[in-house]
Scaffold this motif. Structure first.
Motif, short mmCIF file in Angstrom:
data_model
loop_
_atom_site.label_atom_id
_atom_site.label_comp_id
_atom_site.label_asym_id
_atom_site.label_seq_id
_atom_site.Cartn_x
_atom_site.Cartn_y
_atom_site.Cartn_z
N VAL A 9 -1.87 38.72 20.98
CA VAL A 9 -2.37 37.75 21.96
C VAL A 9 -2.63 36.46 21.22
N VAL A 10 -2.06 35.36 21.69
CA VAL A 10 -2.24 34.06 21.06
C VAL A 10 -3.40 33.31 21.70
N ALA A 11 -3.72 32.13 21.18
CA ALA A 11 -4.91 31.39 21.61
C ALA A 11 -4.94 31.12 23.10
N SER A 12 -3.80 30.87 23.69
CA SER A 12 -3.73 30.57 25.13
C SER A 12 -4.00 31.79 25.99
N GLY A 13 -4.05 32.97 25.36
CA GLY A 13 -4.22 34.20 26.11
C GLY A 13 -2.90 34.88 26.43
N GLU A 14 -1.81 34.22 26.08
CA GLU A 14 -0.49 34.79 26.34
C GLU A 14 -0.24 35.99 25.43
N ILE A 52 0.63 37.09 11.25
CA ILE A 52 -0.33 36.99 12.35
C ILE A 52 -1.68 36.67 11.73
N VAL A 53 -2.21 35.48 12.02
CA VAL A 53 -3.45 35.02 11.39
C VAL A 53 -4.49 34.76 12.47
N ARG A 54 -5.64 35.37 12.33
CA ARG A 54 -6.67 35.26 13.36
C ARG A 54 -7.25 33.85 13.45
N GLY A 55 -7.39 33.18 12.32
CA GLY A 55 -7.97 31.85 12.32
C GLY A 55 -6.95 30.76 12.60
N GLU A 56 -7.44 29.52 12.57
CA GLU A 56 -6.55 28.39 12.85
C GLU A 56 -5.76 27.96 11.62
N PHE A 94 1.87 32.92 13.45
CA PHE A 94 1.09 32.71 14.67
C PHE A 94 -0.36 32.58 14.24
N PHE A 95 -0.92 31.36 14.38
CA PHE A 95 -2.34 31.15 14.12
C PHE A 95 -3.14 31.42 15.39
N ASN A 96 -4.45 31.62 15.23
CA ASN A 96 -5.33 31.93 16.37
C ASN A 96 -4.75 33.07 17.20
N ALA A 97 -4.28 34.08 16.52
CA ALA A 97 -3.62 35.21 17.19
C ALA A 97 -4.24 36.52 16.72
N ILE A 142 3.19 40.70 8.93
CA ILE A 142 1.97 40.79 8.11
C ILE A 142 0.80 40.29 8.93
N VAL A 143 -0.21 41.13 9.10
CA VAL A 143 -1.44 40.73 9.79
C VAL A 143 -2.45 40.35 8.72
N GLY A 144 -2.87 39.09 8.70
CA GLY A 144 -3.82 38.62 7.70
C GLY A 144 -3.37 37.34 7.04
N GLY A 145 -4.33 36.44 6.78
CA GLY A 145 -4.01 35.15 6.18
C GLY A 145 -4.74 34.87 4.89
N GLY A 146 -5.15 35.95 4.20
CA GLY A 146 -5.81 35.79 2.91
C GLY A 146 -4.84 35.99 1.76
N ASN A 147 -5.39 36.17 0.57
CA ASN A 147 -4.54 36.30 -0.63
C ASN A 147 -3.53 37.43 -0.52
N SER A 148 -3.96 38.59 -0.06
CA SER A 148 -3.06 39.73 0.02
C SER A 148 -1.88 39.44 0.94
#
Length: 330
Positions: free
Chosen positions: A234-239, A188-192, A218-221, A164-170
């Motif tokens: 891609v995660v926060a470290s760039g990996e 997969i959540v874009r924010g922290e 995965f946060f910050n991803a 699931i891509v997204g960290g909101g209600n849905s």
């Protein structure tokens, strides 16, 4: 369906706010035609089957008709029944499964061009919402058959891997329901962290499942590409990492239909998609064309709900009624 082609008011959109606008007009003795490209309350029909509204039932009532529910908050099925019954009570007029293509101004009237011919009206209320146009990631593979921007139910995914891509209600609601139906879930959540607007009763549940390792996240991803059976992130470290996935849900929000707005002669801001309007009457920059509900929110769709959209409907009905009286008196 309507055989009548000329109406005092045409409401575009048969969601709760469109129905509210037509009902408020009817209370003032003004007939309208609701034109909808799908079914009545099409957006709610597309919600997850067991979704519960954030607002209490009282706050999503329209046209002063009580919304009786067995719980404080209504679910999808109760809402579908309620809004249908409100439409029936006010004997509203519908032209369903009819897509509006554009709206032209011709003298004192509007011509509403649709997939089933043209309709004319002195006033138009645009209540189109946003749920039929998902935000796209614009990444390779987003259009694969194993990818969807809408979640309905878990049963097709039991004993499989779902991302699931997204960290909101849905995303949160889908993750929890899928997890409880024997689905291996990765978020997969874009924010922290998860979105702060998440339904408060879901947050402890999802965070405990994450803490237990039963739902991976995965946060910050960011998602970068999708192929059959996997998604690259891609995660926060760039990996860069590839995650196995039998199915992928991209649940990152929805947007107003800009093409329709411009086809109605409106000029949404290129970035915010906000429209100019009178904050007292909700009349747009085009005289006698009114805006109702989340179409007013631009990209910030979380700022307008049924509970404030229903107030737009009352103000619009009052403004239309006053304008009609002025014309008659002249």
């Amino acid at each position: 369906m309507s055989d009548k082609k000329e109406w005092p008011v045409i409401v575009i959109g048969a969601g709760p706010c469109g129905i509210a606008a037509a009902a408020e007009l009817k209370k003032k003795g003004i007939e309208s035609l609701i034109v909808e490209k799908g079914a009545v309350t099409e957006s709610i029909r597309q919600y997850p089957n067991r979704m519960t509204f954030f607002s209490t039932a009282e706050n999503i009532e329209i046209a002063d008709i009580p919304f009786p529910t067995s719980n404080v908050k209504a679910n999808r099925n109760e809402a579908l029944q309620y809004y249908r019954k409100v439409a029936q009570y006010f004997d509203l007029n519908f032209q369903l499964n009819t897509a509006v293509q554009k709206v032209d101004r011709q003298g004192d009237e509007f011509i509403v061009h649709t997939s089933r011919g043209n309709f004319t009206a002195r006033f138009v209320v645009l209540a189109t919402g946003y749920f039929d146009k998902p935000r796209l990631l614009n990444i390779p593979g987003e259009d694969l058959p194993t990818v969807s921007h809408y979640y309905k139910e878990p049963y097709a995914h039991s004993f499989q891997k779902v991302v699931i891509v997204g960290g909101g209600n849905s995303g949160i609601e889908a993750a929890l329901e899928l997890y409880r139906h024997n689905v291996d879930i990765t978020m997969i959540v874009r924010g922290e962290d998860l979105k702060p607007t998440a339904k408060y009763w879901l947050v402890p549940d999802i965070k405990n499942r994450i803490k237990e390792g039963k739902i991976k996240v995965f946060f910050n991803a960011e998602a970068k590409a999708i192929r059959a059976g996997e998604i690259d992130i891609v995660v926060a470290s760039g990996e860069k990492q590839s995650i196995e996935a039998d199915f992928i849900y991209i649940l990152v929000g929805y947007l107003p239909e800009v093409k329709l707005l411009t086809a109605c002669g409106l000029k949404p801001d290129p970035e915010s998609l906000l429209l100019d309007f009178n904050s007292a009457t909700y009349e747009s920059e085009i005289e006698n064309l009114f805006l109702c509900g989340t179409v007013l929110a631009g990209v910030h769709t979380e700022k307008i709900f049924i509970e404030n959209g229903r107030e737009h409907a009352k103000a619009i009905a009052a403004a239309v009624s006053q304008k009609m009286e002025t014309v008659l008196n002249d």
